[in-house]
Design a protein around this motif. Structure first.
Motif, PDB file in Angstrom:
ATOM      1  N   HIS A  93       0.833  -0.909  -0.188  1.00 52.14           N
ATOM      2  CA  HIS A  93       0.011   0.077  -0.225  1.00 52.14           C
ATOM      3  C   HIS A  93       0.969   1.215  -0.058  1.00 52.14           C
ATOM      4  N   PRO A  94       1.135   1.869  -1.160  1.00 54.59           N
ATOM      5  CA  PRO A  94       1.798   2.894  -1.371  1.00 54.59           C
ATOM      6  C   PRO A  94       1.390   4.322  -0.395  1.00 54.59           C
ATOM      7  N   ASP A  95       2.430   5.056   0.080  1.00 58.99           N
ATOM      8  CA  ASP A  95       1.945   6.449   0.609  1.00 58.99           C
ATOM      9  C   ASP A  95       1.808   7.254  -0.573  1.00 58.99           C
ATOM     10  N   TYR A  96       0.839   8.336  -0.063  1.00 56.90           N
ATOM     11  CA  TYR A  96       0.182   9.262  -1.111  1.00 56.90           C
ATOM     12  C   TYR A  96       0.801  10.641  -0.758  1.00 56.90           C
ATOM     13  N   ASN A  97       1.263  11.311  -1.380  1.00 58.15           N
ATOM     14  CA  ASN A  97       1.472  12.763  -1.349  1.00 58.15           C
ATOM     15  C   ASN A  97       0.500  13.722  -1.834  1.00 58.15           C
ATOM     16  N   GLU A  98      -0.433  14.183  -1.024  1.00 62.20           N
ATOM     17  CA  GLU A  98      -1.379  14.915  -1.651  1.00 62.20           C
ATOM     18  C   GLU A  98      -1.476  16.168  -2.407  1.00 62.20           C
ATOM     19  N   ALA A  99       0.004  16.625  -2.247  1.00 62.82           N
ATOM     20  CA  ALA A  99       0.162  17.956  -2.828  1.00 62.82           C
ATOM     21  C   ALA A  99       0.545  17.570  -4.219  1.00 62.82           C
ATOM     22  N   THR A 100       1.242  16.542  -4.477  1.00 63.45           N
ATOM     23  CA  THR A 100       1.775  16.101  -6.054  1.00 63.45           C
ATOM     24  C   THR A 100       1.134  15.260  -6.577  1.00 63.45           C
ATOM     25  N   GLY A 101       0.382  14.299  -5.879  1.00 63.68           N
ATOM     26  CA  GLY A 101      -0.691  13.213  -6.491  1.00 63.68           C
ATOM     27  C   GLY A 101       0.446  12.136  -6.532  1.00 63.68           C
ATOM     28  N   GLU A 102       1.719  12.049  -6.063  1.00 64.51           N
ATOM     29  CA  GLU A 102       2.456  11.107  -6.277  1.00 64.51           C
ATOM     30  C   GLU A 102       2.465   9.909  -5.162  1.00 64.51           C
ATOM     31  N   PHE A 103       2.525   8.740  -5.565  1.00 66.82           N
ATOM     32  CA  PHE A 103       2.391   7.540  -4.520  1.00 66.82           C
ATOM     33  C   PHE A 103       3.985   6.879  -4.573  1.00 66.82           C
ATOM     34  N   THR A 104       4.216   6.643  -3.400  1.00 67.98           N
ATOM     35  CA  THR A 104       5.486   5.925  -3.233  1.00 67.98           C
ATOM     36  C   THR A 104       5.526   4.775  -2.507  1.00 67.98           C
ATOM     37  N   VAL A 105       6.175   3.623  -3.050  1.00 68.50           N
ATOM     38  CA  VAL A 105       6.050   2.345  -2.208  1.00 68.50           C
ATOM     39  C   VAL A 105       7.521   1.808  -2.303  1.00 68.50           C
ATOM     40  N   MET A 106       7.838   1.187  -1.238  1.00 67.65           N
ATOM     41  CA  MET A 106       9.032   0.480  -1.118  1.00 67.65           C
ATOM     42  C   MET A 106       8.810  -0.815  -1.467  1.00 67.65           C
ATOM     43  N   ILE A 107       9.552  -1.572  -2.480  1.00 66.48           N
ATOM     44  CA  ILE A 107       9.141  -2.922  -3.024  1.00 66.48           C
ATOM     45  C   ILE A 107      10.221  -3.704  -2.756  1.00 66.48           C
ATOM     46  N   PRO A 108      10.051  -4.986  -1.846  1.00 66.65           N
ATOM     47  CA  PRO A 108      10.972  -5.685  -1.765  1.00 66.65           C
ATOM     48  C   PRO A 108      11.015  -6.875  -2.569  1.00 66.65           C
ATOM     49  N   PHE A 109      11.666  -6.660  -3.677  1.00 70.26           N
ATOM     50  CA  PHE A 109      11.633  -7.639  -4.752  1.00 70.26           C
ATOM     51  C   PHE A 109      12.290  -9.126  -4.212  1.00 70.26           C
ATOM     52  N   PRO A 110      11.795 -10.287  -4.145  1.00 72.51           N
ATOM     53  CA  PRO A 110      12.432 -11.212  -3.648  1.00 72.51           C
ATOM     54  C   PRO A 110      13.327 -12.051  -4.460  1.00 72.51           C
ATOM     55  N   ASP A 111      13.340 -11.843  -5.627  1.00 68.21           N
ATOM     56  CA  ASP A 111      14.230 -12.699  -6.719  1.00 68.21           C
ATOM     57  C   ASP A 111      14.459 -11.840  -8.105  1.00 68.21           C
ATOM     58  N   ASP A 112      15.518 -12.280  -8.676  1.00 67.25           N
ATOM     59  CA  ASP A 112      15.796 -11.650 -10.169  1.00 67.25           C
ATOM     60  C   ASP A 112      14.660 -12.028 -10.917  1.00 67.25           C
ATOM     61  N   GLY A 113      14.310 -11.330 -11.914  1.00 71.06           N
ATOM     62  CA  GLY A 113      13.417 -11.659 -12.998  1.00 71.06           C
ATOM     63  C   GLY A 113      12.684 -10.263 -13.592  1.00 71.06           C
ATOM     64  N   PRO A 114      11.596 -10.688 -14.612  1.00 75.53           N
ATOM     65  CA  PRO A 114      10.742  -9.685 -15.240  1.00 75.53           C
ATOM     66  C   PRO A 114       9.433  -9.759 -14.056  1.00 75.53           C
ATOM     67  N   TYR A 115       8.873  -8.529 -13.560  1.00 79.84           N
ATOM     68  CA  TYR A 115       7.655  -8.363 -12.701  1.00 79.84           C
ATOM     69  C   TYR A 115       6.838  -7.411 -13.296  1.00 79.84           C
ATOM     70  N   ARG A 116       5.681  -7.561 -13.164  1.00 78.57           N
ATOM     71  CA  ARG A 116       4.519  -6.611 -13.536  1.00 78.57           C
ATOM     72  C   ARG A 116       4.047  -6.298 -12.237  1.00 78.57           C
ATOM     73  N   LEU A 117       3.760  -4.782 -12.255  1.00 78.50           N
ATOM     74  CA  LEU A 117       3.263  -4.173 -11.108  1.00 78.50           C
ATOM     75  C   LEU A 117       1.982  -3.625 -11.204  1.00 78.50           C
ATOM     76  N   PHE A 118       1.039  -3.693 -10.522  1.00 76.99           N
ATOM     77  CA  PHE A 118      -0.518  -3.420 -10.781  1.00 76.99           C
ATOM     78  C   PHE A 118      -1.127  -2.269  -9.875  1.00 76.99           C
ATOM     79  N   PRO A 119      -0.888  -1.038  -9.960  1.00 76.90           N
ATOM     80  CA  PRO A 119      -1.567  -0.136  -8.907  1.00 76.90           C
ATOM     81  C   PRO A 119      -3.168  -0.367  -9.053  1.00 76.90           C
ATOM     82  N   ASP A 120      -3.817  -0.550  -8.376  1.00 75.93           N
ATOM     83  CA  ASP A 120      -5.201  -0.686  -8.263  1.00 75.93           C
ATOM     84  C   ASP A 120      -5.947   0.276  -7.262  1.00 75.93           C
ATOM     85  N   PHE A 121      -6.897   1.093  -7.913  1.00 75.74           N
ATOM     86  CA  PHE A 121      -7.438   2.077  -7.256  1.00 75.74           C
ATOM     87  C   PHE A 121      -9.057   2.113  -7.734  1.00 75.74           C
ATOM     88  N   THR A 122      -9.757   3.020  -6.985  1.00 75.35           N
ATOM     89  CA  THR A 122     -11.033   3.386  -7.212  1.00 75.35           C
ATOM     90  C   THR A 122     -11.205   4.976  -7.418  1.00 75.35           C
TER      91      THR A 122
END
Ligand SMILES: [Cu+2]
Length: 306
Positions: free
Chosen positions: A111-140
């Motif tokens: 669950h990313p942190d939200y900066n209301e002023a800039t509209g930017e989300f930031t999240v620390m992602i602990p990728f477990p292993d090497d490889g290609p990943y797909r990231l899905f932001p999911d919102f309403t």
């Protein structure tokens, strides 16, 4: 003579216009599933319920290492290219963020942190292993979205060294019982799971052999299941035992977002029930999360859909 020149000129113009639309429609089709770079301002935005949204990654994703938390930042832009800020809280969060390695060997729900002023989300992602990943932001979206339909965007990133990526095949589970630490999970699926038909499935939780009847609500539901199709990574998000959710099914592009519906809000286990509809035949991996004794547990099951 002049008439021929005119006809030729019109033909060239029409071909030009046709070519332009062809290129744009191709982009519209290919980008959501194959495009790596969502930052290209020339791309057509993904059209979703509640409007059109485009993901803009604002952090550097060129050198991501596994096994260390990587800062990932993004914004969502609306049809007019403005930074979107009108989020509706859904399941207790403004933004849900799912990450999977493309062979579905790894799953992250953050669950990313939200900066209301800039509209930017930031999240620390602990990728477990090497490889290609797909990231899905999911919102309403909180505007032009009376049915409160969620929107799922995505982007792809490469993590670590591709030489260290050993693709794991996604093989349907033959055993319905699995053990995760002290938890014994049994999965309850119909024998023949068919596409385009509503399927009810259950995940029963025991701890050291004893059925668990004091599951805790996690993000407003007894359980959450994120379902991904092998290969295409089509995304389905289903919630269990949430009296607030609806049966509305909204298909958009090849993605599906569905909510299970029941009013048994007081039932805290051992069985968590979900219902969903698989849009196509194929192999799907289901990641189910529940909370017990203050901790979120993730279990998974691979099912073949006929
Ligand atoms: Cu979430």
């Amino acid at each position: 003579m002049n008439r021929y020149i005119l006809v030729a000129a019109i033909t060239v113009v029409l071909l030009g216009v046709g070519g332009y639309f062809f290129i744009n429609s191709q982009k519209g089709i290919t980008m959501p599933w194959q495009g790596n770079n969502m930052m290209n301002s020339g791309e057509k935005p993904i059209t979703k319920p509640g409007g059109s949204y485009q993901l803009e990654v604002t952090s550097d994703t060129t050198n991501i290492n596994p096994k260390t938390a990587t800062k990932f930042s993004f914004r969502v832009k609306d049809t007019s290219g403005e930074v979107f800020k009108k989020y509706e809280i859904a399941h207790e969060k403004l933004m849900h963020f799912i990450g999977v390695r493309k062979d579905l060997a790894n799953f992250l729900h953050l669950h990313p942190d939200y900066n209301e002023a800039t509209g930017e989300f930031t999240v620390m992602i602990p990728f477990p292993d090497d490889g290609p990943y797909r990231l899905f932001p999911d919102f309403t979206p909180g505007v032009e979205n009376p049915d409160k339909q969620p929107v799922t965007l995505f982007t792809d990133v490469e993590v670590g060294n591709s030489a260290n990526y050993y693709v794991q095949s996604v093989v349907p589970d033959s055993e319905v019982k699995k053990t995760y630490g002290e938890y014994n999970i049994s999965f309850d699926f119909p024998k023949d799971v068919q596409k385009e038909k509503e399927v009810t499935f259950g995940v029963s939780v025991a701890q050291n052999g004893q059925p668990v009847t004091n599951l805790e609500n996690y993000l407003g539901a007894l359980g959450h299941s994120v379902i991904l199709k092998e290969g295409t990574l089509d995304f389905i998000h289903t919630h269990a035992l949430d009296s607030k959710s609806t049966d509305t099914t909204q298909a958009h592009d090849q993605q599906q977002a569905q909510h299970g519906s029941t009013t048994q809000g007081t039932d805290q286990g051992p069985k968590i029930s979900f219902s969903t509809t698989f849009p196509e035949s194929g192999v799907y991996k289901i990641f189910t999360q529940f909370q017990h004794e203050g901790k979120v547990q993730t279990v998974d099951y691979i099912v073949k859909v006929n």
